[in-house]
Write a protein that holds these residues in place. Structure first.
Motif, PDB file in Angstrom:
ATOM      1  N   HIS A  12       0.833  -1.212   0.000  1.00  0.00           N
ATOM      2  CA  HIS A  12       0.000   0.000   0.000  1.00  0.00           C
ATOM      3  C   HIS A  12       0.863   1.255   0.000  1.00  0.00           C
ATOM      4  O   HIS A  12       0.626   2.184  -0.793  1.00  0.00           O
ATOM      5  CB  HIS A  12      -0.911  -0.016   1.227  1.00  0.00           C
ATOM      6  N   MET A  13       1.870   1.292   0.856  1.00  0.00           N
ATOM      7  CA  MET A  13       2.669   2.505   0.977  1.00  0.00           C
ATOM      8  C   MET A  13       3.493   2.754  -0.280  1.00  0.00           C
ATOM      9  O   MET A  13       3.675   3.904  -0.708  1.00  0.00           O
ATOM     10  CB  MET A  13       3.567   2.417   2.217  1.00  0.00           C
ATOM     11  N   ARG A  14       3.960   1.684  -0.908  1.00  0.00           N
ATOM     12  CA  ARG A  14       4.702   1.849  -2.159  1.00  0.00           C
ATOM     13  C   ARG A  14       3.798   2.387  -3.274  1.00  0.00           C
ATOM     14  O   ARG A  14       4.228   3.201  -4.096  1.00  0.00           O
ATOM     15  CB  ARG A  14       5.329   0.522  -2.575  1.00  0.00           C
ATOM     16  N   LEU A  15       2.552   1.964  -3.280  1.00  0.00           N
ATOM     17  CA  LEU A  15       1.619   2.469  -4.291  1.00  0.00           C
ATOM     18  C   LEU A  15       1.244   3.920  -4.021  1.00  0.00           C
ATOM     19  O   LEU A  15       1.055   4.704  -4.964  1.00  0.00           O
ATOM     20  CB  LEU A  15       0.372   1.587  -4.324  1.00  0.00           C
ATOM     21  N   GLU A  16       1.151   4.311  -2.757  1.00  0.00           N
ATOM     22  CA  GLU A  16       0.900   5.716  -2.425  1.00  0.00           C
ATOM     23  C   GLU A  16       2.078   6.591  -2.860  1.00  0.00           C
ATOM     24  O   GLU A  16       1.898   7.685  -3.410  1.00  0.00           O
ATOM     25  CB  GLU A  16       0.654   5.867  -0.915  1.00  0.00           C
ATOM     26  N   TYR A  17       3.281   6.093  -2.622  1.00  0.00           N
ATOM     27  CA  TYR A  17       4.480   6.813  -3.060  1.00  0.00           C
ATOM     28  C   TYR A  17       4.522   6.905  -4.581  1.00  0.00           C
ATOM     29  O   TYR A  17       4.838   7.957  -5.161  1.00  0.00           O
ATOM     30  CB  TYR A  17       5.715   6.090  -2.526  1.00  0.00           C
ATOM     31  N   ALA A  18       4.174   5.791  -5.254  1.00  0.00           N
ATOM     32  CA  ALA A  18       4.167   5.774  -6.713  1.00  0.00           C
ATOM     33  C   ALA A  18       3.213   6.815  -7.272  1.00  0.00           C
ATOM     34  O   ALA A  18       3.513   7.473  -8.286  1.00  0.00           O
ATOM     35  CB  ALA A  18       3.796   4.379  -7.213  1.00  0.00           C
ATOM     36  N   SER A  19       2.055   6.974  -6.627  1.00  0.00           N
ATOM     37  CA  SER A  19       1.090   7.981  -7.086  1.00  0.00           C
ATOM     38  C   SER A  19       1.713   9.366  -7.064  1.00  0.00           C
ATOM     39  O   SER A  19       1.545  10.159  -8.007  1.00  0.00           O
ATOM     40  CB  SER A  19      -0.156   7.954  -6.191  1.00  0.00           C
ATOM     41  N   LEU A  20       2.433   9.660  -6.004  1.00  0.00           N
ATOM     42  CA  LEU A  20       3.051  10.967  -5.878  1.00  0.00           C
ATOM     43  C   LEU A  20       4.214  11.129  -6.861  1.00  0.00           C
ATOM     44  O   LEU A  20       4.454  12.227  -7.384  1.00  0.00           O
ATOM     45  CB  LEU A  20       3.515  11.187  -4.439  1.00  0.00           C
ATOM     46  N   ILE A  21       4.937  10.038  -7.129  1.00  0.00           N
ATOM     47  CA  ILE A  21       6.008  10.081  -8.123  1.00  0.00           C
ATOM     48  C   ILE A  21       5.453  10.503  -9.483  1.00  0.00           C
ATOM     49  O   ILE A  21       6.065  11.303 -10.215  1.00  0.00           O
ATOM     50  CB  ILE A  21       6.705   8.711  -8.245  1.00  0.00           C
ATOM     51  N   THR A  22       4.290   9.986  -9.845  1.00  0.00           N
ATOM     52  CA  THR A  22       3.730  10.346 -11.149  1.00  0.00           C
ATOM     53  C   THR A  22       3.326  11.819 -11.198  1.00  0.00           C
ATOM     54  O   THR A  22       3.381  12.447 -12.259  1.00  0.00           O
ATOM     55  CB  THR A  22       2.517   9.460 -11.497  1.00  0.00           C
ATOM     56  N   MET A  23       2.946  12.381 -10.054  1.00  0.00           N
ATOM     57  CA  MET A  23       2.665  13.817 -10.019  1.00  0.00           C
ATOM     58  C   MET A  23       3.965  14.602 -10.220  1.00  0.00           C
ATOM     59  O   MET A  23       3.998  15.591 -10.970  1.00  0.00           O
ATOM     60  CB  MET A  23       2.011  14.206  -8.697  1.00  0.00           C
ATOM     61  N   CYS A  24       5.025  14.164  -9.566  1.00  0.00           N
ATOM     62  CA  CYS A  24       6.322  14.818  -9.760  1.00  0.00           C
ATOM     63  C   CYS A  24       6.747  14.751 -11.222  1.00  0.00           C
ATOM     64  O   CYS A  24       7.253  15.731 -11.791  1.00  0.00           O
ATOM     65  CB  CYS A  24       7.379  14.157  -8.875  1.00  0.00           C
ATOM     66  N   ASP A  25       6.530  13.598 -11.839  1.00  0.00           N
ATOM     67  CA  ASP A  25       6.881  13.434 -13.253  1.00  0.00           C
ATOM     68  C   ASP A  25       6.067  14.397 -14.122  1.00  0.00           C
ATOM     69  O   ASP A  25       6.596  15.003 -15.059  1.00  0.00           O
ATOM     70  CB  ASP A  25       6.614  11.984 -13.669  1.00  0.00           C
TER      71      ASP A  25
END
Length: 582
Positions: A231-244
């Motif tokens: 779950h936490m890795r997917l939450e981080y991934a969501s934010l990574i895509t915003m940064c991208d």
């Protein structure tokens, strides 16, 4: 000449397509890699957030002398040097640590700055719940009431601090792209925790989750299970895509205005982050594993126009301000220790053999990009803050810390200025608990199997001492790590330090028993809390031994009996941390 730095916080290189990630789409990071040089061996220096930013100004390591704190009066500041020499410098950021006590002198070094509020627990917005929590003394705890109040306001993407930060940076480019002689720093706190973002970014990582982790991992070891890690890795991934996404907007402006012709672009971060690797969350507590220390870096150089290329040379955060000053033709201050990266970019040259990095009160770490040596401090060793700016992260030093201040003779970089010498203490989870570690990344890239090789350790210890001396390290730091102040490190020094980390930590009177490493650490936490009371209760601890072995369970049972009720919860928290040796 013009330059742009886009800086993220806690950006893990392994979550980006150019560094091999195949499950988080980051097309704009890949687009950047296709236009720039990607650095494969870039490392942190001083950690965490503000020590890293001090390096971005000063071009020199500071963790040997100081923990988290402001720029010092004697520090060189890259943006200020540019400003004083006719280069306009602008900072747009949502990194709230800049407006805490411990970061108060940074943003004023720029010609102008734009501060965007609302990240993490920034004391920005208010709510009735926040006022009640203040009155009831509930501000410290699992709920961050400032963060809750901020989120009530941040109800759309355009209100997100990252979005506002990049919008301000893009506005600077729209207004000034035709002008010359400027440096723009677009700096966002994302993807630092909490991993708060909007629905559009979460949808592509939608998943079922019944736990209570939310989007804010603790600074603790993983106790919640694999479902929470996922779950936490997917939450981080969501934010990574915003940064991208927002990085892409900068690249669009580079295209639109033809900035690739005369504008250097740097995309970097301060450090990485653990999301369940090594069974840990976050950073700061555990050893500085590769997920934290080995960071992404991209540079576009408009002179060579090198594009889509990679460099294996060993580089470090302190190199960035020197590179920027070199780009603008500025003289490099003698106290800066970083190296200009243009020889790396343009000719593929190596600029150093080793780097050291770490936290002020933690391990001193060294790597050549393959070997990683994490030297633990010794129990009871001296630790001091050398500063003229006595503030912690978000508070001034309390008067209790200022009762016995010494005056330190000038270091080589303090420009003839003496500093205060203030006694400091390591946290309850002292780095000694983990011990010294040695890894070979070629054979053990995940750092799962620490090596015991006294010859190699001695070799690397001498390289570490060499860099400590080049940094004008305080004299007590050598003894802190079991090194001689003068001369070479020998195998005898290494063996003595290893003994001090293990055998010598077993309590007097109980050395006839076998001890688990984690149990020894727990004992020292109990002793720190209870003092002589713990020592006097050793006989009870012997009774808890399991077949002549003091285990973590033995210490836990003993601790539960002797700890006062008012201390039990806190004692268990720190004892559990100390029991972790990996």
């Amino acid at each position: 000449m013009k330059a742009i730095m886009v800086m993220f916080d806690s950006l893990n290189r392994k979550m980006l397509e150019p560094y091999g990630c195949d499950w988080i789409p980051t097309p704009n990071f890949q687009r950047l890699a296709d236009r720039a040089v990607t650095f494969d061996c870039n490392y942190v220096g001083s950690m965490p957030c503000m020590p890293a930013r001090r390096e971005l100004h000063t071009g020199r390591l500071n963790f040997q002398h100081r923990s988290w704190g402001p720029l010092e009066p004697f520090d060189d500041s890259m943006p200020e040097i540019l400003k004083n020499n006719g280069i306009y410098t602008h900072l747009t950021t949502d990194h709230q640590h800049y407006w805490e006590d411990g970061g108060a002198t940074y943003h004023h070094r720029y010609s102008s700055f734009d501060l965007n509020r609302g990240q993490e627990g920034d004391p920005w917005k208010t709510s009735p719940e926040l006022i009640d929590a203040t009155a009831e003394r509930k501000l410290v705890g699992r709920v961050n009431y400032f963060d809750k109040a901020n989120r009530e306001y941040i109800d759309s993407e355009e209100k997100m601090p990252q979005a506002r930060t990049f919008r301000a940076g893009l506005d600077f480019l729209e207004k000034n792209h035709e002008k010359d002689n400027w440096f723009l720093q677009i700096e966002t706190f994302d993807p630092h925790e909490p991993f708060f973002t909007q629905k559009a970014y979460k949808e592509q990582f939608a998943h079922e989750y019944q736990g209570e982790m939310g989007d804010w991992p603790p600074y603790y070891f993983v106790t919640e299970g694999e479902d929470s890690v996922r779950h936490m890795r997917l939450e981080y991934a969501s934010l990574i895509t915003m940064c991208d996404h927002y990085l892409g907007k900068v690249l669009d402006k580079m295209d639109e205005y033809g900035l690739w012709e005369d504008t250097m672009l740097i995309v970097n971060t301060d450090h990485g982050f653990l999301l369940g690797e090594h069974d840990w969350w976050s950073k700061s507590i555990m050893p500085v594993y590769e997920e934290i220390s080995h960071t992404p870096l991209f540079i576009y150089d408009p002179v060579s126009k090198a594009a889509g290329e990679r460099r294996e040379a060993l580089t470090q955060t302190i190199d960035l301000p020197v590179t920027i000053l070199d780009f603008f033709g500025m003289e490099i201050p003698k106290d800066m220790q970083g190296k200009s990266l243009f020889p790396v970019i343009r000719e593929g040259k190596k600029v150093r053999e080793y780097v050291i990095f770490g936290y002020h009160d933690g391990h001193c770490n060294l790597t050549d990009g393959n070997w990683v040596y994490m030297k633990a401090p010794l129990d009871g060793s001296e630790l001091y803050e050398y500063t003229l700016m006595p503030t912690h992260m978000n508070s001034r030093f309390p008067v209790s810390e200022l009762q016995d201040i010494g005056l330190q003779e000038p270091f080589s970089f303090t420009k003839g200025t003496r500093t205060m010498k203030i006694s400091a203490k390591a946290g309850m989870n002292d780095a000694i608990n983990f011990g010294t570690k040695l890894f070979c990344l070629e054979s053990d890239p995940k750092q799962e199997h620490p090596l015991m090789d006294i010859g190699k350790e001695t070799e690397l210890a001498n390289e570490m001492v060499k860099l400590m001396r080049e940094n004008d390290c305080p004299v007590e730091r050598y003894a802190r790590f079991g090194f001689p102040e003068q001369g070479e490190v020998t195998e005898e020094h290494i063996l003595a330090a290893r003994k001090a980390e293990t055998e010598d930590r077993i309590p007097e009177g109980l050395k006839n028993l076998e001890w688990e490493r984690g149990a020894v650490n727990m004992y020292h936490v109990v002793k720190r809390f209870l003092g002589e009371g713990a020592v006097k209760a050793q006989e009870l601890l012997v009774q808890k031994a399991e077949e002549n072995v003091i285990t973590r369970s033995s210490v836990g049972a003993w601790m539960s009996e002797i700890a006062p009720d008012g201390l039990k919860d806190m004692l268990w928290y720190f004892a559990a941390l100390a029991s972790r040796t990996e």
